[in-house]
Motif scaffolding. Sequence first.
Motif, short mmCIF file in Angstrom:
data_model
loop_
_atom_site.label_atom_id
_atom_site.label_comp_id
_atom_site.label_asym_id
_atom_site.label_seq_id
_atom_site.Cartn_x
_atom_site.Cartn_y
_atom_site.Cartn_z
N GLY A 321 0.62 -1.16 0.19
CA GLY A 321 0.05 -0.11 0.00
C GLY A 321 0.86 1.42 -0.08
N ASP A 322 1.99 0.96 -0.23
CA ASP A 322 2.94 2.47 -0.37
C ASP A 322 2.77 3.02 -1.73
N ASP A 323 2.19 2.80 -2.77
CA ASP A 323 2.01 3.19 -3.93
C ASP A 323 3.37 3.29 -4.73
N ILE A 324 4.30 2.54 -4.39
CA ILE A 324 5.49 2.37 -5.12
C ILE A 324 5.53 1.15 -5.84
N LYS A 325 6.14 1.00 -6.90
CA LYS A 325 6.28 -0.24 -7.74
C LYS A 325 7.57 -1.03 -7.42
N GLN A 326 7.42 -1.82 -6.68
CA GLN A 326 8.52 -2.82 -6.40
C GLN A 326 8.60 -4.05 -7.06
N LYS A 327 9.77 -4.55 -7.39
CA LYS A 327 9.94 -5.95 -8.10
C LYS A 327 9.08 -6.94 -7.65
N GLY A 328 9.16 -7.32 -6.25
CA GLY A 328 8.44 -8.31 -5.66
C GLY A 328 6.83 -8.16 -5.78
N GLU A 329 6.36 -7.15 -6.07
CA GLU A 329 4.67 -6.88 -6.33
C GLU A 329 4.11 -7.01 -7.59
N PHE A 330 5.03 -7.69 -8.77
CA PHE A 330 4.48 -7.81 -9.91
C PHE A 330 3.91 -9.43 -9.92
N GLU A 331 2.81 -9.55 -10.34
CA GLU A 331 2.07 -10.81 -10.30
C GLU A 331 1.80 -11.41 -11.85
N LEU A 332 1.90 -12.50 -12.18
CA LEU A 332 1.40 -13.01 -13.51
C LEU A 332 -0.26 -12.78 -13.61
N SER A 333 -0.57 -12.25 -14.65
CA SER A 333 -2.15 -12.00 -14.79
C SER A 333 -2.88 -13.05 -15.17
N PRO A 334 -3.90 -13.24 -14.25
CA PRO A 334 -5.08 -14.34 -14.67
C PRO A 334 -5.62 -14.00 -15.73
N PHE A 335 -5.89 -12.86 -16.16
CA PHE A 335 -6.72 -12.76 -17.69
C PHE A 335 -5.70 -11.72 -18.36
N GLY A 336 -5.58 -12.28 -19.69
CA GLY A 336 -4.67 -11.50 -20.64
C GLY A 336 -4.64 -10.41 -21.04
N ASP A 337 -6.23 -10.05 -21.00
CA ASP A 337 -6.43 -8.49 -21.54
C ASP A 337 -5.85 -7.24 -20.59
N ASN A 338 -5.67 -7.62 -19.59
CA ASN A 338 -5.31 -6.62 -18.48
C ASN A 338 -3.77 -6.62 -18.15
N ALA A 339 -3.10 -7.41 -18.62
CA ALA A 339 -1.75 -7.60 -18.41
C ALA A 339 -1.10 -6.69 -18.92
N ASN A 340 -0.05 -5.62 -18.14
CA ASN A 340 0.24 -4.55 -18.85
C ASN A 340 1.99 -4.24 -18.38
N TYR A 341 2.52 -5.38 -18.08
CA TYR A 341 3.81 -5.29 -17.63
C TYR A 341 4.59 -6.41 -18.32
N ILE A 342 5.72 -6.22 -18.78
CA ILE A 342 6.56 -7.36 -19.11
C ILE A 342 8.10 -7.39 -18.05
N LYS A 343 8.47 -8.92 -18.24
CA LYS A 343 9.56 -8.75 -17.42
C LYS A 343 10.96 -9.03 -18.24
N ILE A 344 11.95 -8.20 -18.03
CA ILE A 344 13.11 -8.29 -18.77
C ILE A 344 14.36 -8.40 -17.87
N ALA A 345 15.21 -9.22 -18.50
CA ALA A 345 16.23 -9.73 -17.66
C ALA A 345 17.54 -8.85 -18.11
N GLN A 346 18.17 -8.18 -17.16
CA GLN A 346 19.29 -7.23 -17.44
C GLN A 346 20.56 -8.16 -16.62
N TYR A 347 21.70 -8.00 -17.88
CA TYR A 347 22.81 -8.65 -17.25
C TYR A 347 23.92 -7.66 -16.92
#
Length: 635
Positions: A321-347
Amino acid sequence: LNRFSSLDSEDDFGIAGFFRADYLKKFADKGKIQSDQHYLKANFLYEGIDEHFNPINPYREVEFSRNWNLDQTTEKTQEHLVSSLFELKLSGYTASYQFSSLVKSGNFNGYRHQPSIGWVKGKFLAKLYGDFLWTDGVLETSTFFKPFFDVRYKGKMALGFTFNREKNVIKAIDSAIPGIRSFAFDNYRLFWDMNNNEKNQVQFFVSYREDFLPKEAQLVKNHYAVDAGLKGFWNKGEKMRIDYNINYRQLKVIATSVNPAIKTTGTMLGNLTHRYTSSNDLLILNTRAEIISGQEPKAEYIFIEVTNAGQGNYIWVDSNGDDIKQKGEFELSPFGDNANYIKIAQYNHSFIRVNTTMLYHDFQLNAAKFFKDGQKGFVASQLKRLSLLGNFRLDQKIRESNDGGFSAPFYLNPQDSILVGFHATSNITLYYNKANQVYDIRIESRYNQANDVQIDGLVRLAGRRDKVAVRYSGLQNIDLISSLNSGFNNYMAELYPVKNYAIDQFEFEQELRYRITKGIAVQGKYTFLSKKNQTGNYETLAGHKSELKISVRNLNQFNISAGLTYSRMNYSGQPGNSIELAMMEGLKDGNNYQWNIQAGRRMGNNVEMNIIYSGRKTGIIKTVHIASIQAKARF
């Protein structure tokens, strides 16, 4: 690009050419018959290139620059390559000498000598070869010596020894100190092959290598390595076969100040495969193990918002509830139509040494194969209906020990901090009356467990599902399927304790399938589910779900399907967090409606068109409608 301009046209035209002449004279053996075992061979080669020639395709060997120790001069000049070879072979003796010269006008002069002597007598073979180079360039001079010796015996078993040395001393003009590109090594290798037949094969080798690097005014011994390898197979007819391939290398650094990037390490690469099939196919086993050690770049993951919802795979759930996007707060979307983030690996440029191990095993047991045909009796008749299938897989990444040695290959305790990554799965299914037209029973157990430290802190997941399903098809065109499911689903995030849960779950399902005609079928399904979180706020869920689906299909022309699902959920927890998402899988407290219609038609032999519409109304959230058109073409 103006191809008709005369500006800077001085280098538009380049010339290159070569000339080659070969000579071969065969001699008669004792029977006065010319043979490939007695000959004199000679050849001459010349290549000429002017300073404006640019080849379209590579025409020289990949190691050409290395073999000639070409310096870093970028100015193009005329090149002249001259090479001559003489080779004499008499029975089991071979002798050859090749001289080559490379001249780059005003920039580089190189002279290369390659003598060789060989001897073959029955099952014995010996060869001595040399490659010696002297060069003078604009910036540096060099000497490159590469002697090689090989002796071996080939019979029912093969035994051999090889030695090769490379010493490359590169010095700046008017300097007696070896440059940074200078190096040397000595490599000794002993190998042994035995029992090379269809039933058994064993190959073994051991090698010792010393490496020298420049320090001050000389080449000093920097490190040495011992390598050993074992490869082969053993089989027993068609019943059992074992294949193995193991290589181990121990690298020991002596002068750490010469090149700090080189460190003492132990490295192992290996795999083992075992296959077994009993004579009557009662039992079938397959096992494979792999070990790979080395270094890999540290990976970090970031989540990026896409332009349009539905183009991603993840959603953001503000768990704390801090209104800050943190890595551990992203979840796989149960419905494909509202999925609006992608995960990218950085090396990044940081590396860690890990030992990666994999163990896989599957088995198949068919009890009917144990009994003879026609064997009677109640016990035999019941046991013959049983069959058992299962598989297990373990993947691990283990941090290498501090002394650079190879850690133990498997750590079965996922709590161990030495684990960089851990993933284990198992699936076991017991069938009674499998494939019977009237009824069957299926009992299955599935388990998975994983550790991940590459997203944001340590995350542990574990889940298990046990299921009993009974199918009855004794009524015409009707299948009745009843099933009971129980299990748990656990999640622990070290940096996000509010997301942690330990959910126990139970489900009962009753399904009816009715085939009205060959191309029309109706399916109805009822599900009761109960879930309880055993930690945190102890959330509970009780739900009822009813599904109805109808399909109309003409195999070669079209197919139409429509479905409607009504779910009534009674959830005691707070809405909008990751625990609600884990327990309700995208549904909401109260009434939930989901529907879909799909129509497809084959347009010719290789084109298929599909129109898809779906919608949902979950709790008090507004209704969502989704429509799409797909076209598939096979070439």
